[in-house]
Design a protein around this motif. Structure first.
Motif, mmCIF file in Angstrom:
data_model
loop_
_atom_site.group_PDB
_atom_site.id
_atom_site.type_symbol
_atom_site.label_atom_id
_atom_site.label_comp_id
_atom_site.label_asym_id
_atom_site.label_seq_id
_atom_site.Cartn_x
_atom_site.Cartn_y
_atom_site.Cartn_z
ATOM 1 N N TYR A 1 0.774 -1.244 0.000
ATOM 2 C CA TYR A 1 0.000 0.000 0.000
ATOM 3 C C TYR A 1 0.805 1.295 0.000
ATOM 4 O O TYR A 1 0.269 2.347 -0.322
ATOM 5 C CB TYR A 1 -0.907 0.038 1.247
ATOM 6 C CG TYR A 1 -1.998 -0.993 1.227
ATOM 7 C CD1 TYR A 1 -3.047 -0.889 0.324
ATOM 8 C CD2 TYR A 1 -1.988 -2.060 2.117
ATOM 9 C CE1 TYR A 1 -4.058 -1.834 0.305
ATOM 10 C CE2 TYR A 1 -2.990 -3.010 2.109
ATOM 11 C CZ TYR A 1 -4.026 -2.890 1.204
ATOM 12 O OH TYR A 1 -5.021 -3.809 1.169
ATOM 13 N N PRO B 1 -4.116 4.153 1.764
ATOM 14 C CA PRO B 1 -5.205 4.071 2.754
ATOM 15 C C PRO B 1 -4.699 4.222 4.189
ATOM 16 O O PRO B 1 -4.823 3.325 5.028
ATOM 17 C CB PRO B 1 -5.777 2.671 2.513
ATOM 18 C CG PRO B 1 -4.629 1.883 1.994
ATOM 19 C CD PRO B 1 -3.749 2.822 1.230
ATOM 20 N N HIS C 1 -9.165 -0.890 7.122
ATOM 21 C CA HIS C 1 -10.440 -0.171 7.201
ATOM 22 C C HIS C 1 -10.501 0.567 8.526
ATOM 23 O O HIS C 1 -9.921 0.145 9.524
ATOM 24 C CB HIS C 1 -11.617 -1.145 7.085
ATOM 25 C CG HIS C 1 -11.630 -2.167 8.188
ATOM 26 N ND1 HIS C 1 -12.330 -2.004 9.354
ATOM 27 C CD2 HIS C 1 -10.988 -3.363 8.299
ATOM 28 C CE1 HIS C 1 -12.131 -3.069 10.133
ATOM 29 N NE2 HIS C 1 -11.323 -3.894 9.521
#
Ligand code: DON
Length: 597
Positions: free
Chosen positions: A342, A352, A386
């Motif tokens: 990422y 993220p 998340h």
């Protein structure tokens, strides 16, 4: 001024031959050597006012000189950065780049990103041959491995934004050290000798640093007149000297002549950035802690917070306990798997961050850790980050490749008012590209921090990275550098950072855990043995201070172990919560030196 010279026993007798100086000796990253913990200092240098901790005593003294003249931590940090460019040519630099985390005494924080960028003519496959294979040394040695340097822009921006003194005044110690010279330490003489083969390939490197093959002897005065002249021009004309003045013209001319890519436009277009630091809150030992750390294009701050989140509910006993090492190694494994997938330049990629540093995501990851057995990195892949209350969205970008390597330098500064600076900057490899400009300084090989060949290890470090980090003009290569600070109950508590390629992240994480979670005194937090797991290769690297018995237990849990001479060089400053004194804890694994007043 309080200072401490550090000893490295096997070289002690060599020091005796060196006039003027008794210096600790150590090595570039990843050198194998005997454990020398018994000769390490057990206590931090304790002072009432200001402290500077660096790899080199002369650089720490340069910073303290500025503090004693009334400069603040940023003035002193800028002085230290320029001084390291003179006294630690392997890593200190004006031809590289880095990060600076600033926390002012009133609590405001800021992150200065002076990372290098790829030149305009850079292309994704520039280091691959016709068969798509990485050309050996193409991204690590010579003119084509150089990214547009950021250090002069970063240091001058820091001074302009947060400093109080004139550039010429904070650069005075560096200019003096370059002009008048300083005695060559055993470390410096040894490093020049070790790097001889690489350095002698480039005429200015050979002439300035190898004395045309005669080599510098320990104790000999090392003067750098070309660098002194360049520093004087910068002191007079500011960053414009480096990016559009005589220095810029010198770099561009030599690049053109030697097949490099950097042009005058690349230099003129370079911009350092001021970014928001990352913040995370924890409770430990009855205190409220805030961790302030580095955002992308550093991968380190995300990895440190993600790791601390995973570790929150996990009891830790210390590093003579195999179970504690196991749990931290599993956390590192998962944070590095996410790093690989990422992390990249945030100006060109959607990283993220919020999901990666969310405590709810950490809970998901914790659930995959077996407290008794090592996981396999074949099975552990990047997760689905998340934030709390939201479902994981999608999966990680596909192709990842291996990358990371040997010298960088970190310095920490705290002034009497409580302003603090943590800065890590680098040429990437020791001596960077090994190219010295005729303006007297080394140029970086930071291009190797990009993903040069998807699916294959990059040259220096063997870290996996994604296509999001591929080479593209103006992009910043992903970094592991992680200047970090801790605040305890609202007050500055710890300033830390390290070199060491991907080992930076583990060294910084362990220094934070040692101070915040395990309550170690400042010097103990730095001396404590370190370990490192970066997901791929699926190995745990152990410093000599981790016992053979613990290693056997780790093997029994399923780990493949490997010994490493040292992991990171953390130059930290703690604050005594009772007295407010500054506790300088430089890393005894190298020349680390904490100086204060
Ligand atoms: O930015 C990075 O992550 C690397 N260029 C750092 C290299 C490094 O730390 C080498 N040192 N020990």
């Amino acid at each position: 001024m309080k200072t401490r010279a550090r000893f490295y026993l096997p070289y002690f007798f060599l020091f005796l031959a060196a006039p003027c100086t008794v210096r600790a000796q150590a090595a570039v990253e990843y050198r194998e050597r005997a454990a020398t913990e018994h000769s390490w200092p057990q206590h931090a240098v304790r002072v009432a006012h200001g402290m500077v901790a660096t790899d080199e005593e002369l650089a720490s003294k340069a910073g303290v000189e500025i503090l004693e003249k009334g400069g603040n931590a940023v003035d002193a940090a800028v002085a230290t950065g320029f001084a390291l460019a003179v006294v630690e040519p392997a890593a200190g630099n004006i031809g590289g780049g880095g990060f600076m985390l600033v926390r002012l005494a009133d609590g405001r924080t800021s992150f200065l990103d002076y990372r290098e960028v790829a030149p305009g003519k850079a292309t994704r496959d520039m280091y691959l041959d016709a068969n798509g294979q990485l050309i050996p040394q193409a991204s690590t040695v010579g003119y084509r491995s150089v990214a547009v340097p950021g250090t002069v822009a970063g240091l001058t921006l820091a001074l302009k934004t947060y400093g109080t003194m004139k550039l010429a005044d904070v650069m005075a110690p560096a200019i003096r050290l370059a002009e008048e010279g300083f005695p060559v330490s055993e470390k410096l003489a040894r490093e020049f000798a070790e790097e001889r083969a690489g350095l002698q390939r480039f005429s200015e490197s050979r002439r300035i640093f190898l004395k045309n093959g005669q080599m510098y002897q320990v104790g000999e005065i090392f003067r750098q007149p070309e660098l002194a002249a360049t520093l004087k021009r910068i002191a007079k004309n500011g960053a414009a000297e480096f990016y559009s003045g005589e220095t810029a013209h010198t770099i561009a001319r030599e690049m053109t002549g030697m097949g490099g890519l950097i042009t005058l436009d690349d230099l003129a277009n370079y911009k350092p950035k001021i970014r928001e630091a990352l913040h995370a809150d924890y409770e430990a030992d009855g205190h409220a802690w805030e961790v302030i750390t580095s955002p992308p294009p550093s991968s380190g701050g995300v990895a440190v917070i993600e790791s601390l989140n995973m570790l929150q509910g996990i009891p830790l006993k210390g590093w003579s306990d195999a179970e504690s090492i196991h749990m931290v190694a599993e956390v590192m494994r998962r944070a590095f798997a996410d790093r690989a997938a990422y992390l990249a330049d945030p100006d060109y990629n959607k990283v993220p961050v919020a999901g990666l540093i969310s405590p709810c995501y950490a809970k998901d990851l914790d659930a995959t850790i077996d407290p008794e057995h090592a996981s396999s990195s074949k099975v552990i892949h990047a997760g689905e980050p998340h934030v709390c209350g939201a479902a994981a969205s999608g999966s990680a970008p596909g192709a990842v490749s291996l990358n990371d390597g040997p010298h960088t330098t970190h310095f920490s500064v705290v002034d009497a008012a409580g302003n603090a600076v943590a800065s890590t900057y680098t040429l990437n490899n020791s001596y960077g590209s090994h190219v010295t400009t005729s303006a007297g300084f080394f140029l970086n090989d930071e291009m190797d921090d990009f993903t040069s060949q998807p699916g294959a290890p990059n040259a220096l470090f063997g870290l996996i990275q994604s296509a999001a980090n591929e080479i593209s003009p103006g992009h910043r290569p992903l970094s592991s550098m992680t200047p970090t600070m801790l605040v305890r109950d609202g007050k500055l508590s710890f300033v830390t950072g390290s070199p060491g390629g991907p080992g930076i992240i583990s060294a910084v994480l362990l220094s934070v855990v040692n101070w915040m979670r395990l309550g170690m005194p400042a010097q103990a937090a730095i001396n404590a043995p370190r370990f490192h797991h970066q997901w791929m290769p699926d190995k745990i690297f152990l410093e000599p201070g981790i016992s053979a018995e613990v290693e056997e237990k780790l093997k029994a849990m399923g780990y493949t172990t490997a010994r490493r001479g040292h992991i990171g060089l953390v130059n930290a400053i703690g604050i005594d919560p009772l007295t407010g004194e500054r506790l300088g804890a430089a890393d005894p694994r190298d020349n680390g030196s904490a100086v204060g007043y």
